[in-house]
Write a protein that holds these residues in place. Structure first.
Motif, PDB file in Angstrom:
ATOM      1  N   LEU A 269       0.834  -1.202   0.000  1.00  0.00           N
ATOM      2  CA  LEU A 269       0.000   0.000   0.000  1.00  0.00           C
ATOM      3  C   LEU A 269       0.869   1.254   0.000  1.00  0.00           C
ATOM      4  O   LEU A 269       0.555   2.248  -0.656  1.00  0.00           O
ATOM      5  N   LEU A 270       1.973   1.226   0.722  1.00  0.00           N
ATOM      6  CA  LEU A 270       2.873   2.390   0.757  1.00  0.00           C
ATOM      7  C   LEU A 270       3.479   2.648  -0.615  1.00  0.00           C
ATOM      8  O   LEU A 270       3.686   3.793  -1.007  1.00  0.00           O
ATOM      9  N   GLN A 271       3.797   1.572  -1.349  1.00  0.00           N
ATOM     10  CA  GLN A 271       4.406   1.753  -2.667  1.00  0.00           C
ATOM     11  C   GLN A 271       3.415   2.328  -3.668  1.00  0.00           C
ATOM     12  O   GLN A 271       3.801   3.017  -4.589  1.00  0.00           O
ATOM     13  N   TYR A 272       2.141   2.036  -3.474  1.00  0.00           N
ATOM     14  CA  TYR A 272       1.154   2.416  -4.479  1.00  0.00           C
ATOM     15  C   TYR A 272      -0.014   3.085  -3.772  1.00  0.00           C
ATOM     16  O   TYR A 272      -1.071   2.471  -3.591  1.00  0.00           O
TER      17      TYR A 272
ATOM     18  N   LEU B 131      -3.923   2.941  -4.049  1.00  0.00           N
ATOM     19  CA  LEU B 131      -4.775   1.952  -3.380  1.00  0.00           C
ATOM     20  C   LEU B 131      -5.423   2.559  -2.139  1.00  0.00           C
ATOM     21  O   LEU B 131      -6.552   2.209  -1.785  1.00  0.00           O
ATOM     22  N   LEU B 132      -4.693   3.474  -1.482  1.00  0.00           N
ATOM     23  CA  LEU B 132      -5.224   4.058  -0.259  1.00  0.00           C
ATOM     24  C   LEU B 132      -6.314   5.075  -0.547  1.00  0.00           C
ATOM     25  O   LEU B 132      -7.065   5.467   0.353  1.00  0.00           O
ATOM     26  N   ASN B 133      -6.401   5.497  -1.808  1.00  0.00           N
ATOM     27  CA  ASN B 133      -7.474   6.424  -2.177  1.00  0.00           C
ATOM     28  C   ASN B 133      -8.771   5.697  -2.456  1.00  0.00           C
ATOM     29  O   ASN B 133      -9.817   6.318  -2.644  1.00  0.00           O
ATOM     30  N   GLN B 134      -8.668   4.378  -2.505  1.00  0.00           N
ATOM     31  CA  GLN B 134      -9.883   3.589  -2.767  1.00  0.00           C
ATOM     32  C   GLN B 134     -10.756   3.542  -1.533  1.00  0.00           C
ATOM     33  O   GLN B 134     -10.306   3.812  -0.412  1.00  0.00           O
ATOM     34  N   ASN B 135     -11.976   3.172  -1.741  1.00  0.00           N
ATOM     35  CA  ASN B 135     -12.896   2.942  -0.647  1.00  0.00           C
ATOM     36  C   ASN B 135     -12.368   1.788   0.205  1.00  0.00           C
ATOM     37  O   ASN B 135     -12.097   0.695  -0.302  1.00  0.00           O
ATOM     38  N   GLU B 136     -12.193   2.087   1.502  1.00  0.00           N
ATOM     39  CA  GLU B 136     -11.581   1.077   2.373  1.00  0.00           C
ATOM     40  C   GLU B 136     -12.359  -0.235   2.351  1.00  0.00           C
ATOM     41  O   GLU B 136     -11.770  -1.325   2.280  1.00  0.00           O
ATOM     42  N   GLN B 137     -13.687  -0.108   2.401  1.00  0.00           N
ATOM     43  CA  GLN B 137     -14.476  -1.327   2.497  1.00  0.00           C
ATOM     44  C   GLN B 137     -14.318  -2.181   1.236  1.00  0.00           C
ATOM     45  O   GLN B 137     -14.276  -3.404   1.309  1.00  0.00           O
TER      46      GLN B 137
ATOM     47  N   LYS C 269      -5.206   0.879   7.477  1.00  0.00           N
ATOM     48  CA  LYS C 269      -5.082   1.989   8.421  1.00  0.00           C
ATOM     49  C   LYS C 269      -3.616   2.268   8.781  1.00  0.00           C
ATOM     50  O   LYS C 269      -3.197   3.418   8.867  1.00  0.00           O
ATOM     51  N   ARG C 270      -2.847   1.200   8.959  1.00  0.00           N
ATOM     52  CA  ARG C 270      -1.440   1.413   9.303  1.00  0.00           C
ATOM     53  C   ARG C 270      -0.708   2.088   8.161  1.00  0.00           C
ATOM     54  O   ARG C 270       0.126   2.963   8.369  1.00  0.00           O
ATOM     55  N   ALA C 271      -1.015   1.693   6.944  1.00  0.00           N
ATOM     56  CA  ALA C 271      -0.350   2.317   5.806  1.00  0.00           C
ATOM     57  C   ALA C 271      -0.688   3.805   5.747  1.00  0.00           C
ATOM     58  O   ALA C 271       0.186   4.640   5.490  1.00  0.00           O
ATOM     59  N   LYS C 272      -1.933   4.140   6.018  1.00  0.00           N
ATOM     60  CA  LYS C 272      -2.316   5.551   5.985  1.00  0.00           C
ATOM     61  C   LYS C 272      -1.576   6.343   7.066  1.00  0.00           C
ATOM     62  O   LYS C 272      -1.079   7.443   6.810  1.00  0.00           O
ATOM     63  N   SER C 273      -1.495   5.782   8.255  1.00  0.00           N
ATOM     64  CA  SER C 273      -0.840   6.538   9.327  1.00  0.00           C
ATOM     65  C   SER C 273       0.666   6.624   9.089  1.00  0.00           C
ATOM     66  O   SER C 273       1.303   7.647   9.332  1.00  0.00           O
TER      67      SER C 273
END
Lengths: 592, 592
Positions: A179-182, A185-191, A205-209
């Motif tokens: 997720l950190l590399q791309y 993916l974090l802009n997608q809907n989490e669900q 959540k960890r990747a976002k933080s």
């Protein structure tokens, strides 16, 4: 003195039997940037058919510079020009002036090993030494002809590289790093991501933080000391691990693996041959290699094999005193705990005794604790930092000056992420000034790889109970841990059941370091082949079974004893049986 | 001579006015691993209320070692014990014997800056020097109080770190790296992944093929020279870039950024003060810093500002000759092309002239070509390798011995992946033996980060026409490229339109290096503040606008001239306008 002018001929020595033909020179004129017909200060006079034919052959010869020169000389003698070899040295660093005209010159010699920094030539690193290199050759051979050897694959038991031996990475770690590399993916809907069953919610959540801590991209340089939020995680981890002894983020440096930390520390403290660094024997050869590069002295202190490779503080103090007598300053004391290659884990008392010597002599302690997550049942790991704090509480004034650098890494444990180059060092007792010097060194390399820094955060803050990944993460860790223990114990018991090989019981790390008691016939054959007996055994083992290990001489051992280091990372137990068969045959062959 | 035995009292000097109370000693006994009551060779006699109260305060003081010691001393004087400070030096490296009994000892002093390797103290790296550090302080201040300064954010124009300034990474790269980190994704149905619109098919395929090259996991150490399949990609890239001049995978070393390559090369060739390394002035200060660490000599050759920072081969040869006269061996010649900080791009003729000098004197050439993908319209980049091969074809025998190391990196170009630490060096004219020495050095650091190696593959083999990502990848690259050009030109034209500042036209790289002609009043104030004039201007610029740059002294400049280095990476053109306003006000204030 020599002088050259256009068209002169001269003889330099008897060995030059041909006459040197001068070259016509044309002055450099500016030209368009059209290639390939650039004008240069000179041109060749030759354009014979032989040369044209030769040019087609040249690319092959270019592969090895020395062949290239031989070929050129051959060509020159074909065309009647003398060899320039004998003249080249004249132009190298001429003490006399070669008066040139019109920019003609004789090409100087290449730099060779004679010109290389001697310290680099002296440094040795056996983990990727002769036996592993032979293993690579055999691997290549198997790729061409899988039937050509008595085994079908090489088993790299020479290096602590778990994921090369099919150990799977931890899923949680890799989800976060992915997720950190791309970040798209974090802009997608989490669900939606969770529903895809590809990513768990806590990983998202960890990747976002982490992304916030990092500042938005793993592609940007971070601060040279490492991302602050990650250093805070490390400090919290250490505080908790050490039963509340506080650790500060300012004292933490994230590094590209522990190796980079060792490099900084030894660069800082090594001042040349008058600097001594105590290292355990046997040791992980990064230390002796780095000392050689820094032209400083290794001061070996022997670990006691018969008591499970324990550390003897009197031995250490003796080494210190002898160094002082020889006018070498025992500046640094390296402790590898859990031990590599020994697998020994130090008791609190041993650690306290080590600190006594350090406190008494003002020696900086490097605590290489990268295997602290590889501990076997029945053994408890105590960090050197924790013991130091206890000593400082219990004995005010005695240990206040002790300087300690504690190292950890994401390469080992159950994560085994060697190729990701994550690690940290914690500095205890280093003043702000000293930390600034280390920061400056770190800044010259800009920053440690940011994904490696993120991996450190994951290592020190794994999923906790209640989080989505917790159960599967625990299951993965336990599975890896159990298999490691099983293989370690099987190998250990196998060694002790065989004649001529015995092993101390491992308490931690990833290695066994058995002692081999070779029969005289084997020792003779080794000498005949100009190998040390341990190299000989390792070579035979490799060539019979494909198992690649490292001879004990790569790590140091008591003179007259022979060992080898093997990991127990390779999956399954079959290879252990193969080793057992090989060993029995070997002894059948060489028994007195 | 001093002797101590249990319960003796003694006076060492007049400054010690208190009597030293002896400590009771208990012999160490083995004990259970129960914490925290470990028995150690001695125990304190004190357990007063004052001490117990003090222990609660201690964690705060532990932060700075010197405060900790002061606190301890204070505590000791409270309890009537004398300061041990004055005695500590005795135990450091005693030439006399301190006869101790029962393991009592006086703690030795800490190691301080006086004990640090002088070479480390001498090394300087200005890119993260005083002005950038001040910027960090201001950044922290803005976080606490966003209104407290005349600007709302720091603009880091001090470092070539594009992704810190909102430059987005290339999507294709990050899709591939994401898949490599989490291979579970590659086990999914390809079509489903594509349908999710998260990954393109060519990225999926590339990740699969890279995974094969890598051997199954980015978490395993690779070979120290770097993954073979990736080195093949690099060799093919170079061959194609250089119009068919063949490059061999054996000559390629993947490295953790170009900085690691510089470190290897200078370690190998620097033998101490008798070694000289020619560096361009102005230069990227990694070179002088690394030379300082290696205790070798920098031999500066000045670039010619008035001709666009061109390289003058006569200047280079003069420097070489002077070195030889001073008994310094000019061993290495560093060329930064495109230039950092200058932005100059060398013509083929200039390169040929440089090789003449190298060939004549046997000097190894380091071609730092990390900005080769940052070229402005109207300029063409020619690799030094290509020109060398041309020279070898055109002038057989003259250039055969030239040794060249060419560096590239994934940190620059339009990918800007600084934090990923990807790079390579190509060795030309290095014998097998010499390559083995470099391989040995590389093996001590184990391997470069594997994801960085993968990124090198992506850099040298981007999507091609027909592949799914090609069009969007091209669009991303063009967009970044165009914005960089626009900002570079705007900044360049702005500088040249203002009084007291002028700039050479950039041909490549990421920087401008304008010359500042400060009025006398400004120079005086600078001196009053004990800053150099360029530092003074940069400090004022920072404190007025938040724009962080690096004074020219960090890179070297002709004495009496003042410059600064700024990147043009920050998005938008607003900050350029701010700079313009600041500059006008500055000159209004300080004009004579």
């Amino acid at each position: 003195m020599l002088s050259l002018s256009a068209k002169n001929h001269f003889t330099v020595s008897n060995s030059i039997t041909h006459v040197i033909k001068s070259y016509h020179i044309r002055t450099l004129t500016s030209s368009a940037e059209k290639m390939p017909h650039i004008t240069t200060p000179f041109s060749t006079s030759a354009s014979s058919t032989k040369l044209k034919a030769f040019r087609k052959v040249r690319p092959v010869l270019q592969r090895h510079s020395s062949s290239w020169i031989v070929a050129q000389n051959h060509r020159r003698s074909l065309s009647g020009q003398s060899s320039l070899n004998d003249l080249r040295h004249l132009n190298r660093f001429p003490h006399h002036t070669l008066k040139t005209s019109n920019n003609e010159f004789y090409p100087a010699e290449q730099l060779t090993l004679e010109d290389v920094n001697e310290n680099v030539l002296k440094a040795k690193y056996a983990v990727r030494g002769a036996i592993p290199m032979r293993a690579e050759e055999l691997k290549a051979q198997l790729e061409k002809d899988p039937q050509s050897l008595p085994f079908d694959r090489i088993i790299n038991a020479n290096i602590g590289n778990p994921q090369q031996l099919q150990q799977k990475p931890l899923t949680y770690y890799r989800q976060v790093l992915s997720l950190l590399q791309y970040p798209e993916l974090l802009n997608q809907n989490e669900q939606q991501l969770v529903d895809s069953k590809l990513f768990k919610l806590d990983a998202i959540k960890r990747a976002k933080s982490l992304m916030e801590d990092i500042g938005g991209s793993v592609g940007a340089y971070s601060s040279s000391q490492g991302v602050e939020g990650i250093r805070k995680s490390v400090a919290e981890f250490i505080t908790k691990r050490d039963e509340g002894e506080i650790s500060y983020p300012e004292d933490i440096f994230l590094t590209a693996g522990a190796s980079a930390a060792v490099n900084y520390l030894l660069s800082i403290f090594c001042r040349g041959p008058e600097t001594g660094v105590l290292i355990p024997i046997p040791q992980y050869p990064l230390y002796t290699a780095t000392l050689a590069l820094n032209n400083s002295q290794a001061l070996p202190y022997y670990l006691d094999e018969n008591s499970g490779w324990s550390t003897n503080p009197e031995e250490i103090e003796t080494v210190v005193k002898e160094a002082i007598q020889n006018e070498i300053k025992p500046t640094v004391l390296v402790v590898i705990n859990p031990g590599n290659p020994t697998g020994a884990v130090l008791s609190p008392e041993s650690i306290a005794q080590i600190f006594e010597v350090a406190a008494k002599y003002g020696t900086v302690v490097i605590a290489d604790e990268v295997y602290q997550e590889n501990i076997f049942p029945g053994t408890k790991f105590h960090s050197m930092k924790k013991i130091l704090r206890h000593l400082q509480r219990e004995h005010p004034g005695k240990f206040d000056n002790v300087q300690l650098a504690s190292l950890h890494s994401t390469s080992k444990g159950v994560s085994g992420e060697c190729g990701q180059r994550g690690g940290y060092m914690e500095l205890t007792g280093f003043s702000h000034e000293m930390r600034q010097v280390i920061l400056k060194l770190a800044s010259i390399s800009l920053c440690p790889v940011v994904t490696g820094q993120a991996l450190v955060d994951l290592m020190v803050r794994p999923p906790v109970e209640g989080e989505e990944s917790f159960e599967s993460d625990q299951a993965e860790r336990n599975s890896i841990h159990e298999k490691l223990i099983t293989r370690a114990m099987t190998l250990y018991e196998t060694f002790n059941s065989l004649e001529g090989i015995e092993c101390q019981k491992p308490q931690g790390a990833m290695y066994l370091f058995p002692k081999i008691d070779l029969p005289f016939k084997a020792v003779q054959e080794a000498r005949h082949l100009e190998l040390t007996p341990d190299e000989f055994y390792c070579k035979k083992l490799l060539e019979s079974t494909g198992i690649c290990t490292v001879p004990g001489s790569g790590f140091g051992q008591e003179p007259g004893t022979y060992h080898l280091r093997t990991t127990f990372l390779a999956p399954g137990l079959e290879w252990i049986k193969k080793w057992e068969s090989f060993h029995k045959e070997f002894f059948d062959q060489y028994r007195d």
